[in-house]
Write a protein that holds these residues in place. Structure first.
Motif, PDB file in Angstrom:
ATOM      1  N   LYS A   1       0.014   2.562  12.315  1.00 36.39           N
ATOM      2  CA  LYS A   1      -0.737   2.725  11.078  1.00 36.39           C
ATOM      3  C   LYS A   1      -0.919   4.220  10.822  1.00 36.39           C
ATOM      4  O   LYS A   1      -0.890   5.028  11.743  1.00 36.39           O
ATOM      5  N   SER A   2      -1.138   4.578   9.554  1.00 31.82           N
ATOM      6  CA  SER A   2      -1.359   5.989   9.244  1.00 31.82           C
ATOM      7  C   SER A   2      -2.252   6.144   8.020  1.00 31.82           C
ATOM      8  O   SER A   2      -2.361   5.240   7.193  1.00 31.82           O
ATOM      9  N   VAL A   3      -2.865   7.315   7.944  1.00 35.54           N
ATOM     10  CA  VAL A   3      -3.682   7.710   6.807  1.00 35.54           C
ATOM     11  C   VAL A   3      -3.069   8.992   6.280  1.00 35.54           C
ATOM     12  O   VAL A   3      -2.807   9.922   7.051  1.00 35.54           O
TER      13      VAL A   3
ATOM     14  N   LYS B   1      -5.435   3.717  17.767  1.00 37.22           N
ATOM     15  CA  LYS B   1      -5.134   5.062  17.276  1.00 37.22           C
ATOM     16  C   LYS B   1      -4.396   4.951  15.942  1.00 37.22           C
ATOM     17  O   LYS B   1      -3.482   4.144  15.790  1.00 37.22           O
ATOM     18  N   VAL B   2      -4.824   5.781  14.994  1.00 35.41           N
ATOM     19  CA  VAL B   2      -4.190   5.816  13.675  1.00 35.41           C
ATOM     20  C   VAL B   2      -3.768   7.256  13.407  1.00 35.41           C
ATOM     21  O   VAL B   2      -4.576   8.187  13.549  1.00 35.41           O
ATOM     22  N   ALA B   3      -2.511   7.441  13.044  1.00 32.89           N
ATOM     23  CA  ALA B   3      -1.982   8.783  12.762  1.00 32.89           C
ATOM     24  C   ALA B   3      -2.536   9.293  11.436  1.00 32.89           C
ATOM     25  O   ALA B   3      -2.687   8.540  10.482  1.00 32.89           O
TER      26      ALA B   3
ATOM     27  N   GLY C   1      -2.791  14.989  13.691  1.00 31.79           N
ATOM     28  CA  GLY C   1      -3.513  14.359  14.787  1.00 31.79           C
ATOM     29  C   GLY C   1      -3.700  12.864  14.601  1.00 31.79           C
ATOM     30  O   GLY C   1      -2.979  12.219  13.839  1.00 31.79           O
ATOM     31  N   GLU C   2      -4.678  12.348  15.332  1.00 29.83           N
ATOM     32  CA  GLU C   2      -4.968  10.923  15.306  1.00 29.83           C
ATOM     33  C   GLU C   2      -6.472  10.708  15.245  1.00 29.83           C
ATOM     34  O   GLU C   2      -7.246  11.566  15.661  1.00 29.83           O
TER      35      GLU C   2
ATOM     36  N   LYS D   1      -3.450   7.601   0.830  1.00 30.35           N
ATOM     37  CA  LYS D   1      -2.687   6.399   1.201  1.00 30.35           C
ATOM     38  C   LYS D   1      -3.105   5.941   2.587  1.00 30.35           C
ATOM     39  O   LYS D   1      -3.288   6.748   3.487  1.00 30.35           O
ATOM     40  N   ILE D   2      -3.264   4.619   2.743  1.00 29.48           N
ATOM     41  CA  ILE D   2      -3.549   4.009   4.043  1.00 29.48           C
ATOM     42  C   ILE D   2      -2.477   2.958   4.266  1.00 29.48           C
ATOM     43  O   ILE D   2      -2.315   2.058   3.440  1.00 29.48           O
ATOM     44  N   THR D   3      -1.741   3.073   5.369  1.00 29.89           N
ATOM     45  CA  THR D   3      -0.696   2.097   5.658  1.00 29.89           C
ATOM     46  C   THR D   3      -0.907   1.471   7.018  1.00 29.89           C
ATOM     47  O   THR D   3      -1.489   2.015   7.871  1.00 29.89           O
TER      48      THR D   3
END
Length: 128
Positions: A115-117, A6-8, A94-95, A126-128
């Protein structure tokens, strides 16, 4: 091996995104109001057909109407908070699922960190 993680997703608030959210929330409130009116109409129709079960019918329909009214209150609250929210701030949106390749020797801690977008006006910034 591949795994799903899952990515936020975070949105940066702009005037354009605020307007989109405002319209979305108002539309959802409108749809919920329509559903309440439709449920009231269906309730009256059913009560006229079967006079001996009015209490049961009323209880079921009142529960559904109450549920929708609670959702309407939630969206009205979100509208109020949207007005307070300053432009440039980040909000959660969301995710999503991401497919990640893993191999022996990789650091598990690096994989499990959040991780997040970040998205601004529909564009990934940004992608982290």
């Amino acid at each position: 091996m591949k795994i799903i993680k899952k990515v936020a997703v975070k949105k940066i608030v702009t005037d354009q995104s605020k307007e989109q959210l405002r319209e979305e929330y108002q539309f959802k409130i409108f749809k919920l109001e329509q559903e309440c009116e439709q449920l009231k109409f269906e309730q009256k129709k059913l009560e006229q057909r079967s006079t001996n079960k009015k209490a049961d019918i009323a209880a079921k329909f009142n529960k559904e109407i109450s549920n929708r009214k609670d959702h309407m209150k939630w969206y009205k609250y979100k509208l109020e908070q949207l007005e307070i929210l300053p432009t440039g701030s980040e909000i959660s949106d969301g995710e999503v699922d991401a497919v990640i390749d893993i191999e022996e020797g990789m650091s598990w801690d690096d994989l499990t960190e959040q991780k997040s977008v970040t998205v601004k006006d529909g564009m990934i910034t940004k992608i982290t």
